[in-house]
Scaffold this motif. Structure first.
Motif, mmCIF file in Angstrom:
data_model
loop_
_atom_site.group_PDB
_atom_site.id
_atom_site.type_symbol
_atom_site.label_atom_id
_atom_site.label_comp_id
_atom_site.label_asym_id
_atom_site.label_seq_id
_atom_site.Cartn_x
_atom_site.Cartn_y
_atom_site.Cartn_z
ATOM 1 N N PRO A 170 0.797 -1.236 0.000
ATOM 2 C CA PRO A 170 0.000 0.000 0.000
ATOM 3 C C PRO A 170 0.827 1.283 0.000
ATOM 4 N N ASN A 171 2.117 1.185 0.331
ATOM 5 C CA ASN A 171 2.985 2.372 0.309
ATOM 6 C C ASN A 171 3.483 2.719 -1.087
ATOM 7 N N HIS A 172 3.253 1.845 -2.077
ATOM 8 C CA HIS A 172 3.910 1.985 -3.377
ATOM 9 C C HIS A 172 2.932 1.755 -4.523
ATOM 10 N N GLN A 173 3.313 2.220 -5.693
ATOM 11 C CA GLN A 173 2.566 1.884 -6.898
ATOM 12 C C GLN A 173 2.979 0.487 -7.365
ATOM 13 N N PRO A 174 2.023 -0.389 -7.672
ATOM 14 C CA PRO A 174 2.362 -1.750 -8.098
ATOM 15 C C PRO A 174 3.333 -1.811 -9.277
ATOM 16 N N LEU A 175 3.225 -0.871 -10.212
ATOM 17 C CA LEU A 175 4.143 -0.862 -11.356
ATOM 18 C C LEU A 175 5.585 -0.722 -10.895
#
Length: 340
Positions: free
Chosen positions: A86-91
């Motif tokens: 949740p802290n990051h963009q999946p890409l």
């Protein structure tokens, strides 16, 4: 060594804990050195964690640290326990692990957690909110889709060099919800043994019941994480747990996880009633003792949970005692002889 233990893998999660009087850069270098030692002892994998703005934990960028560890080792699997999705963009997460797998093929693990920043200030700095953890299932599906090439959230967007690579993914569960995500996605489950026996047993059972075979795994796979301290006497092993216990009590009363303190200094602390209660609570639920005592406790843990793997999370102020504990554990489990 029992049959149950012999059939179980043993791995290490290191949080890059800082010690009193130690700076974070030194703690990170200690983690890389510890990974080399763990490889020599025969442990299956070595994982690092993600924490932000925590004085007692130096590990804030697990994929960067994993790259350094993989460069400094040659056989042990290296990964994250975990990247907090949740802290990051999946890409971006997909791209990072694609790079790691490309550089160190067949040795990288992608451990993924649901937590967000520890405080409101950290969450704001990350551009996240508490509610972002509720979207974990969708974030996970998008991330995995970048590897298989079939993600549909962002049409015509491809993760390079990740697409087509198969990096083993794991879900770190903090409750039954996390176990459900792992089951639905067909991924291995990582769950802490210290949460209480009944909740852990229930989450594992539900995971196995609901598991859906996938491109990532045909059968359930359970990793149980546990603190394990092994020493020449039960009292010495118990004392190894005290620095982490006091840090936990401190964090619960002050909202900040501090560096580890020497046992002798902790003994001189005048604790409030609440601190004492939290300190004693933090010592429970762990495995500690002499080699025969720990072997028996591990056998029971594996039999109760059906764990395929045990992830050891032990840290203490005295690094020599910590390494000795891991050495004794390697001897108990038989991995030391196999490594040699």
């Amino acid at each position: 060594m029992t049959t149950a233990i012999a059939a179980t893998r043993f791995s290490v999660l290191d949080r890059s804990r800082t010690r009193q009087g130690q700076e974070s850069p030194e703690a990170l270098r200690d983690t890389v050195r510890f990974a080399q030692q763990a490889e020599g002892l025969g442990y299956h994998r070595f994982w690092v964690s993600e924490h932000h703005s925590v004085p007692g934990v130096a590990g804030s960028a697990p994929t960067v640290l994993a790259a350094a560890i993989a460069s400094a080792t040659s056989r042990i699997r290296v990964g994250t326990g975990g990247v907090m999705l949740p802290n990051h963009q999946p890409l971006v997460v997909a791209e990072q692990f694609g790079v790691l797998e490309s550089l160190f093929p067949g040795r990288i693990d992608m451990g993924l957690g649901r937590s967000v920043g520890f405080t409101g200030g950290v969450r704001r700095a990350l551009g996240r909110d508490k509610d972002d953890a509720e979207d974990f299932g969708a974030q996970l599906a998008e991330l995995l889709g970048y590897f298989t090439g079939d993600q549909a959230v962002h049409p015509q967007v491809h993760a390079r060099p990740s697409e087509g690579l198969k990096v083993p993914a794991f879900v770190l569960a903090t409750g039954d919800g996390g176990a459900g995500h792992a089951a639905e996605a067909g991924l291995p489950l990582v769950i802490a043994a210290a949460r209480g026996e009944e909740p852990v047993q229930g989450a594992i059972e539900h995971y196995r019941e609901r598991f859906r075979p996938s491109a990532w795994g045909e059968e359930p796979y359970v990793v149980v994480s546990s603190t394990v301290a092994v020493a020449g006497s039960a009292e010495e092993a118990r004392r190894m747990l005290l620095p982490e216990a006091w840090s936990a009590a401190w964090s619960r009363t002050r909202g900040e996880f501090p560096p580890l303190m020497p046992v002798e200094e902790i003994a001189r602390v005048e604790m409030t009633d609440r601190e004492r209660t939290l300190y004693e609570e933090a010592q429970r639920g762990h495995i500690h003792g002499t080699e025969p005592e720990v072997a028996e406790a591990l056998e029971k843990l594996v039999e109760r949970t059906g764990a395929d793997e045990i992830l050891i999370t032990t840290s203490t102020y005295d690094q020599e005692l910590q390494l000795e504990s891991y050495h004794r554990l390697a001897r108990i489990t038989g991995i030391l002889g196999a490594a040699g």
